[in-house]
Motif scaffolding. Structure first.
Motif, PDB file in Angstrom:
ATOM      1  N   HIS A  72       0.839  -1.189   0.000  1.00  0.00           N
ATOM      2  CA  HIS A  72       0.000   0.000   0.000  1.00  0.00           C
ATOM      3  C   HIS A  72       0.879   1.245   0.000  1.00  0.00           C
ATOM      4  O   HIS A  72       1.097   1.861  -1.032  1.00  0.00           O
ATOM      5  N   CYS A  89      -0.996  -5.392   8.078  1.00  0.00           N
ATOM      6  CA  CYS A  89      -0.260  -4.137   8.229  1.00  0.00           C
ATOM      7  C   CYS A  89      -1.019  -3.248   9.213  1.00  0.00           C
ATOM      8  O   CYS A  89      -2.244  -3.100   9.120  1.00  0.00           O
ATOM      9  N   HIS A  92      -2.905   0.744   7.733  1.00  0.00           N
ATOM     10  CA  HIS A  92      -4.292   0.896   7.294  1.00  0.00           C
ATOM     11  C   HIS A  92      -5.035  -0.434   7.251  1.00  0.00           C
ATOM     12  O   HIS A  92      -6.091  -0.545   6.636  1.00  0.00           O
TER      13      HIS A  92
HETATM   14  S1  FES Z   1       0.819   0.941   4.357  1.00  0.00           S
HETATM   15 FE1  FES Z   1       0.127  -0.999   4.885  1.00  0.00          FE
HETATM   16  S2  FES Z   1      -2.007  -0.853   4.888  1.00  0.00           S
HETATM   17 FE2  FES Z   1      -1.327   1.121   4.352  1.00  0.00          FE
END
Ligand code: FES
Ligand SMILES: [Fe+2]
Length: 428
Positions: A72, A89, A92
């Motif tokens: 992401h 993660c 987000h």
């Molecule tokens: S950087 Fe991993 S979910 Fe946004």
């Protein structure tokens, strides 16, 4: 010596390099299984062949190994939540399973199909010989795990340790096929009575210029080093298995060798294995190997030269403390002034610099196996560039070999192999 161009080829293993491509045809040991003790436990940061990765054990007990960076916005997956068969993660909430699929994307509208379009790079992982292995090569070429003896013995018959060394993999691995250093670098003075291991070292010290013969085989090569001994010959026949594993001769079990996995081009992760096919190892045998050579291995967070942090093991003696060299010990007790074999080796191979400058070497007859090892790796890397796959990668059975340690009157290596060649194979 090597040309600068060849030294570059043989030492660089990052993505897209010729040697990096060759390494990626083989499974790589990357962690001890015990580094990931619990399902849904703490992830571990590793770096393998220049790639920053995170390893974790999922809810089912399977190991997942994925890119460190979330696809992401590149936050570190190491900080992620290890839950319900995936790593999520914590920036987000995007979640990935061990195959790299995005299984949840809570920051996007429920009706979005974006989740199906995003993957994280993930590598197949397996466990054998108390070690986690990953395969980083082309999917269609993924072989079975190599059948090293220490990976195929029953549970309890093997002990493996791992630690970080601060040099390129090749110079560290070349120590394994440099039998002549053993007569000096590992010499002890006047120990009476000498422990069994030191008695062997002293036997080698009696003839400091062994005669070497190299014979290629399907897994790499076996080389015989012949020393004069007691009106016969002391033969030490070491196996080098591509791309970077050794089996060291020994006169008793447990025995084994080491593999030198490139972390990046300036550091390597050593996997040291010892096994006994005939019986489980005793507590004492395991303890000895976990604590004595190298001494006082402990778990640390280590910052690599590019700033990336890995979770690894290091010994107490490192380049940063001159391996605690004791000059009085050097004058009176052993050749180097360092009391354990691994650190004696490490002080030499680390001190060559991050990547040894092989254009400035002066190799002699005792370096025959080292020359053969480099030429073999260079040839395999060049062949692969021309489309020829390495035979050993697709034939896991060729790794079922043993080193040979024997005193014999036979002066010729080929005759010795005819006579005792079966000792170099793992019994079916
Ligand atoms: S950087 Fe991993 S979910 Fe946004
Ligand atoms: Fe050594």
């Amino acid at each position: 010596m090597l040309t600068q161009a060849d030294n570059e080829i043989v030492t660089r293993t990052g993505p897209g390099t010729p040697m990096g491509e060759l390494f990626r045809r083989f499974w790589q040991p990357v962690l001890l299984s015990s580094d990931l003790p619990d399902n849904d436990g703490d992830p571990q940061r590793i770096k393998v062949l220049g790639e920053n990765l995170v390893a974790y054990r999922d809810t089912n007990g399977d190991v997942g190994v994925m890119n460190f960076y979330c696809p992401h916005r590149r936050a570190g997956m190491f900080f992620g939540r290890n839950e319900e068969c995936g790593l999520r993660c914590v920036y987000h909430g995007w979640k990935f399973d061990k195959d790299g699929n995005c299984t949840d994307m809570p920051s996007e509208p429920a009706e979005s199909n974006f989740k199906g379009k995003v993957k994280i790079t993930a590598y197949p992982a397996k466990e054998a010989g108390t070690v986690v292995w990953i395969y980083m090569g082309p999917k269609e070429l993924q072989p079975e795990l190599p059948q090293f003896e220490w990976c195929t013995v029953p549970e309890g018959h093997v002990v493996v340790t791992r630690w970080l060394q601060q040099s390129n993999y090749l110079q560290a691995m070349e120590g394994e096929i440099d039998t002549s250093h053993v007569s000096f670098n590992h010499r002890w003075f006047d120990l009476d009575p000498a422990p069994a291991t030191i008695a062997i070292l002293n036997r080698m010290a009696g003839d400091g210029s062994p005669r070497l013969t190299v014979r290629e085989n399907d897994s790499g090569f076996i080389y015989g080093s012949r020393r004069d001994y007691d009106n016969q010959y002391y033969w030490r026949c070491t196996q080098l298995m591509v791309p970077m594993y050794s089996l060291i001769p020994g006169n008793q079990w447990p025995r084994g060798g080491r593999g030198w996995v490139p972390v990046d081009d300036e550091t390597n992760m050593v996997f040291q294995y010892a096994s006994n096919p005939d019986r489980p190892l005793t507590e004492e045998e395991i303890h000895l190997r976990k604590t004595q050579s190298p001494q006082n291995l402990h778990k640390v967070k280590h910052t690599l030269s590019d700033g990336y942090v890995i979770d690894t093991w290091i010994p107490e003696r490192t380049p940063q403390n001159d391996y605690n060299i004791d000059r009085e010990m050097q004058r009176t007790t052993n050749y180097v002034g360092i009391p354990s074999t691994r650190e004696q080796d490490m002080a030499m191979t680390d001190s060559m610099g991050a990547i040894a400058d092989r254009t400035k070497e002066h190799l002699g007859t005792s370096d025959t196996a080292i020359i053969a090892g480099r030429q073999l790796l260079l040839k395999l890397a060049r062949d692969l560039q021309e489309g020829q796959e390495p035979y050993a990668a697709q034939h896991p059975e060729v790794f079922a070999v043993r080193a040979i340690n024997i005193v014999d009157p036979e002066p010729d290596f080929d005759n010795l192999l005819k006579k005792h060649g079966d000792m170099g194979k793992v019994n079916a």
